[in-house]
Design a protein around this motif. Structure first.
Motif, short mmCIF file in Angstrom:
data_model
loop_
_atom_site.label_atom_id
_atom_site.label_comp_id
_atom_site.label_asym_id
_atom_site.label_seq_id
_atom_site.Cartn_x
_atom_site.Cartn_y
_atom_site.Cartn_z
N TYR A 199 0.87 -1.18 0.00
CA TYR A 199 0.00 0.00 0.00
C TYR A 199 0.90 1.22 0.00
CZ TYR A 199 -2.44 3.87 2.29
OH TYR A 199 -2.91 5.12 2.62
N GLY A 200 0.87 2.00 -1.08
CA GLY A 200 1.63 3.23 -1.14
C GLY A 200 3.13 3.03 -1.09
N ASN A 201 3.82 3.97 -0.44
CA ASN A 201 5.27 3.89 -0.34
C ASN A 201 5.70 3.38 1.04
OD1 ASN A 201 5.24 6.13 1.47
ND2 ASN A 201 5.42 7.58 -0.22
N ALA A 202 7.01 3.40 1.28
CA ALA A 202 7.53 2.84 2.54
C ALA A 202 7.43 3.81 3.71
CB ALA A 202 9.00 2.44 2.34
N TYR A 203 7.07 5.07 3.45
CA TYR A 203 7.06 6.07 4.51
C TYR A 203 5.66 6.35 5.05
CZ TYR A 203 11.75 6.72 2.68
OH TYR A 203 13.02 6.50 2.25
N ALA A 204 4.70 6.44 4.16
CA ALA A 204 3.32 6.69 4.59
C ALA A 204 2.48 5.43 4.48
CB ALA A 204 2.70 7.80 3.76
N GLY A 205 2.96 4.41 3.77
CA GLY A 205 2.21 3.19 3.56
C GLY A 205 2.90 1.97 4.15
N THR A 206 2.83 0.85 3.42
CA THR A 206 3.37 -0.41 3.95
C THR A 206 4.41 -1.04 3.03
OG1 THR A 206 1.66 -1.77 2.88
CG2 THR A 206 1.15 -0.89 5.08
N ARG A 207 4.85 -0.34 2.01
CA ARG A 207 5.73 -0.94 1.01
C ARG A 207 6.95 -1.60 1.65
NH1 ARG A 207 5.91 -1.17 -4.25
NH2 ARG A 207 4.06 0.17 -4.33
N GLY A 208 7.16 -2.86 1.22
CA GLY A 208 8.31 -3.60 1.68
C GLY A 208 8.12 -4.36 2.98
N THR A 209 6.99 -4.17 3.67
CA THR A 209 6.78 -4.83 4.96
C THR A 209 6.05 -6.16 4.85
OG1 THR A 209 4.65 -3.76 5.39
CG2 THR A 209 6.64 -2.55 6.05
N GLY A 210 5.26 -6.34 3.77
CA GLY A 210 4.45 -7.55 3.66
C GLY A 210 3.28 -7.58 4.62
N ARG A 211 2.95 -6.44 5.24
CA ARG A 211 1.83 -6.43 6.17
C ARG A 211 0.52 -6.59 5.42
NH1 ARG A 211 4.39 -1.71 8.52
NH2 ARG A 211 5.80 -2.42 10.15
N ARG A 212 -0.38 -7.32 6.02
CA ARG A 212 -1.68 -7.56 5.41
C ARG A 212 -2.62 -6.39 5.72
NH1 ARG A 212 -2.23 -13.28 8.34
NH2 ARG A 212 -1.19 -11.98 9.91
N GLN A 213 -3.29 -5.93 4.67
CA GLN A 213 -4.19 -4.79 4.80
C GLN A 213 -5.47 -5.06 4.02
OE1 GLN A 213 -2.91 -1.13 6.30
NE2 GLN A 213 -2.56 -3.01 7.47
N LEU A 214 -6.52 -4.31 4.35
CA LEU A 214 -7.82 -4.48 3.73
C LEU A 214 -7.97 -3.59 2.50
CD1 LEU A 214 -9.98 -4.47 6.99
CD2 LEU A 214 -9.36 -6.47 5.63
N TRP A 215 -8.51 -4.17 1.44
CA TRP A 215 -8.76 -3.46 0.19
C TRP A 215 -10.22 -3.70 -0.22
CZ3 TRP A 215 -4.76 -0.84 -2.55
CH2 TRP A 215 -3.48 -0.97 -1.98
N VAL A 216 -10.74 -2.83 -1.09
CA VAL A 216 -12.12 -2.95 -1.57
C VAL A 216 -12.13 -2.76 -3.08
CG1 VAL A 216 -14.48 -2.06 -1.40
CG2 VAL A 216 -12.99 -2.01 0.62
N THR A 217 -12.81 -3.67 -3.79
CA THR A 217 -12.95 -3.55 -5.23
C THR A 217 -14.43 -3.47 -5.59
OG1 THR A 217 -12.51 -4.61 -7.37
CG2 THR A 217 -12.90 -6.07 -5.52
N ALA A 218 -14.74 -2.69 -6.62
CA ALA A 218 -16.11 -2.58 -7.12
C ALA A 218 -16.39 -3.72 -8.09
CB ALA A 218 -16.32 -1.24 -7.81
N ILE A 219 -17.58 -4.30 -8.00
CA ILE A 219 -17.99 -5.42 -8.84
C ILE A 219 -19.23 -5.03 -9.64
CG2 ILE A 219 -18.77 -7.83 -8.87
CD1 ILE A 219 -15.92 -7.58 -7.90
N ASP A 220 -19.14 -5.17 -10.96
CA ASP A 220 -20.28 -4.88 -11.84
C ASP A 220 -21.01 -6.21 -12.12
OD1 ASP A 220 -22.05 -4.35 -13.90
OD2 ASP A 220 -20.68 -3.07 -15.01
N PRO A 221 -22.20 -6.43 -11.56
CA PRO A 221 -22.86 -7.73 -11.71
C PRO A 221 -23.26 -8.06 -13.14
CG PRO A 221 -24.33 -6.15 -10.64
CD PRO A 221 -22.98 -5.51 -10.70
N THR A 222 -23.44 -7.03 -13.99
CA THR A 222 -23.80 -7.33 -15.39
C THR A 222 -22.64 -8.00 -16.10
OG1 THR A 222 -23.10 -5.13 -16.15
CG2 THR A 222 -25.39 -5.39 -15.47
N LEU A 223 -21.40 -7.69 -15.70
CA LEU A 223 -20.25 -8.34 -16.31
C LEU A 223 -20.11 -9.77 -15.82
CD1 LEU A 223 -17.58 -5.47 -16.30
CD2 LEU A 223 -19.13 -6.18 -18.13
N VAL A 224 -20.54 -10.03 -14.58
CA VAL A 224 -20.55 -11.41 -14.10
C VAL A 224 -21.44 -12.26 -15.00
CG1 VAL A 224 -21.15 -12.93 -12.17
CG2 VAL A 224 -20.09 -10.71 -11.72
N GLU A 225 -22.61 -11.73 -15.34
CA GLU A 225 -23.54 -12.47 -16.19
C GLU A 225 -22.97 -12.73 -17.57
OE1 GLU A 225 -27.10 -10.18 -16.22
OE2 GLU A 225 -27.54 -10.48 -14.09
#
Length: 668
Positions: free
Chosen positions: A544-570
């Motif tokens: 997530y981001g860089n090594a100073y404000a984010g988690t780069r290089g640490t391998g820490r687990r973080q939560l992410w969210v993705t948008a899903i378009d159900p018409t594309l699932v169909e």
């Protein structure tokens, strides 16, 4: 202020007696189009005149009986037809005038476009002279221009999400005394901000204040937002124009509370946290201290009951169901503690039944089975159709008609690496499940990029028509000593089975084999063109981001969210978008295993200790003679859009109350 006028089609409009009983065929507004620019909060105006085209073709200026706007997000119009921009949001709106017609009332319309120009408040660490350093020629240089590391290019975000922290690669394109200009622009707003590398702890990032971000978001509803960072090197004579990324802000917002498991290595402990999905505000649920552990949490569909397994409620691990509406940490028990403990609980939407998993024998067996529980007592209930073999990770569909689970492996603390499948079964009564059907076999993806034969963590879409699940080498992300880190990816599949669809875009470029534990939000957004979006949370070790404000290089687990378009699932296509990092997390800890539900709150008449516990926002004594007896009371001031509610009666006029939120209208 820029003002564009469109002339009347018949030339100069003749004057006539206003409202003089004209037989009006149509109503024309002048100007027909207006463009206004608000600089630093200015409130520009535009005045409109109305002309009636009579049945004889004559154009006569009239006084309309009313003026209105098609929405009130960017300004207001008064009774004389003068529009005033609010200076807080840009966008497009129509002004509508109404007048009597030959047969019925007629309307005339004109279009207003407002563009916002703002500069974000300057951080105290940034010298005011930094602005002047950008009065230089601009060039694009791939070796000198800033590369953004967050947000991700192409990400979709809900309109009401907390401001993202813009982060960029600090090397080799930067150093002490470098100046940075952050430019954020949409079709109707441009915001500029500045950052400065003083050489002391600079994080190569910029965080917007909430007011500035709100201006951008309100000006980009259902629009693309471009972000770039320009740089002037120390002593430089050129502005290196940054390489932009583009994100999409949805028309609507997301709500509810995300409950997740936080694992802290130093001091070693774990806790369940609650996080506001919109604001990013977070708080500990159990308030665990060093050495204490809580996990294996499950959440009811209404968000009022949270089940967790703790090491502090009994001599061994025990499962307790607590009241999430309580402001206490830990919250009071509703049911339990139960020993031996349960792993995961799937609540039926009405809460009357719970499909749960627990270890067979001791936890050391690694084997888990499913059992039906009475939702009122937490005790086992005799039920038919419960799988007899090894199974785990149960999930109950939002429409209450289906259940799903992982079959063929255990869901204990160490998970499973066995070949497993995702199974669904219809619900045929309080205590009966119909014939189960495998909708996906993990072994069929053994040659996938992530490899493995383990399917796990099914989660139902808001419409109960398909499921997301994780597939990989293990059902958990923990790395055992001496072994390869587990790999996993996310897929969706119809509840009727068929080919799974890999969420390639949704896992992020760096998360293709490192995405675990998907969970759908119960909230659905709808775009202006009618496109509906579902939102899927998961956790990943991707940077997530860089090594100073984010988690780069640490391998820490973080939560992410993705948008899903159900018409594309169909259509069998990848329905996901590049994800956004869920704001409010602790980048110093592992934040994993999200669950998403409406915010738990107490209804009128229920006991309370603070107003924050009540859906109405008010906790008070009903009887003045008993001031210590507090209950949730009706709101003294109506609840606005986005605020909690119990019924529509709590909300301001015209707002619905759905999933505990005023103004949220489910599009499904």
């Amino acid at each position: 202020m820029a003002l564009a006028l469109a002339a009347c089609t018949t030339g100069e409009a003749p004057l006539g007696e206003p409202d003089g009983g004209l037989q009006t065929a149509s109503l024309v507004l002048e100007p027909a189009e207006v463009e206004l620019t608000s600089v630093e909060g200015a409130m520009p105006t535009a005045s409109f005149r109305a002309y009636a085209r009579t049945l004889d073709g004559e154009m006569v200026e009239v006084t309309p009986e009313s003026w209105r706007l098609t929405h009130d997000r960017i300004g207001a119009v008064d009774t004389s037809g003068t529009f005033t921009a609010n200076g807080r949001a840009g966008g497009m709106v129509e002004v509508v005038a109404r007048a009597p017609g030959a047969i019925a009332a007629i309307e005339g319309r004109a279009t207003i476009r407002v563009h916002i120009e703002r500069e974000a408040p300057l951080d105290p660490s940034v010298p005011p002279s930094v602005r002047d350093r950008f009065d230089l020629p601009e060039v694009e240089d791939p070796f000198e221009s800033v590369l953004l590391e967050y947000p991700l290019d192409g990400a979709r975000m809900p309109n009401n999400v907390a401001p993202p922290v813009v982060q960029w690669d600090p090397l080799p394109r930067g150093g002490a005394d470098d100046a940075y200009r952050i430019v954020l622009s949409s079709p109707y707003a441009t915001v500029r901000a500045y950052a400065y590398d003083s050489g002391r702890g600079f994080t190569s990032s910029w965080a917007s204040d909430r007011e500035t971000w709100r201006i951008l978001a309100d000006s980009a509803r259902g629009e693309e937002l471009a972000l770039r960072v320009d740089r002037v090197a120390s002593g430089g004579t050129t502005v290196f124009r940054g390489q932009p990324v583009r994100v999409w802000l949805s028309e609507d917002g997301l709500y509810g509370t995300v409950y997740y498991w936080q694992v802290r290595p130093d001091p070693q402990s774990s806790d369940v946290f609650r996080l506001d999905a919109a604001t990013g505000a977070r708080a500990s649920v159990f308030g665990t201290e060093s050495g204490a552990c809580v996990g294996c949490h499950s959440l009811s569909h209404d968000g009022r009951r949270l089940a967790s397994t703790l090491d502090s409620r009994a001599a061994t691990w025990a499962t307790t169901i607590v009241d999430t509406a309580s402001s206490s940490a830990p919250p009071p028990d509703l049911l339990g503690p139960f020993e031996p403990s349960y792993h995961f609980l799937a609540f039926r939407p009405d809460g009357a039944r719970i499909l749960a998993s627990r270890a067979e024998g001791t936890e050391a067996s690694g084997v888990s089975r499913l059992v039906m529980l009475d939702g009122a007592t937490g005790l086992p209930a005799a039920a038919s159709g419960i799988p007899e073999g090894e199974a785990g990770y149960p999930a109950w569909s939002p429409d209450a008609e289906w259940v799903a689970w992982m079959q063929g492996g255990g869901d204990g603390p160490r998970g499973t690496r066995a070949p497993t499948s995702i199974v669904v079964a219809p619900v045929e009564g309080d205590d009966a499940l119909g014939a189960p059907r495998a909708v996906h076999e993990g072994a069929s993806l053994s040659e996938s990029f992530e490899g493995g034969s383990t399917d796990s963590r099914p989660t139902w879409s808001p419409d109960s028509r398909f499921l997301a699940f994780a597939h990989g080498t293990s059902s958990v992300s923990a790395t055992e000593f001496g072994s390869e880190p587990p790999r996993a990816a996310l897929y969706v599949v119809s509840r009727d089975g068929g080919d799974p669809i890999r969420l390639e875009r949704g896992m992020g470029v760096e998360g293709q084999i490192d995405a675990f534990w998907p969970v759908f939000s119960p909230f659905v957004t709808e775009e202006a063109d009618g496109t509906r979006l579902y939102w899927l949370a998961f956790y990943s070790r991707q940077d997530y981001g860089n090594a100073y404000a984010g988690t780069r290089g640490t391998g820490r687990r973080q939560l992410w969210v993705t948008a899903i378009d159900p018409t594309l699932v169909e259509r069998g296509e990848d329905p996901s978008s590049p994800p956004y990092w869920l704001p409010g997390q602790d980048t110093r800890a592992d934040d994993i295993a999200a669950l998403w539900a409406p915010t738990g709150c107490r209804g009128q008449g229920e006991s309370c200790s603070t107003s924050s516990e009540c859906c109405s926002g008010e906790c008070a004594a009903a009887d003045p003679s008993m001031p210590d007896v507090l209950t949730c009371r009706p709101p003294s001031v109506c609840r606005r859009g986005g605020e909690s509610c119990e019924t529509a009666a709590d909300c301001c006029s015209g707002l619905e109350c759905n999933l505990g939120v005023c103004g949220y209208v489910p599009p499904i």
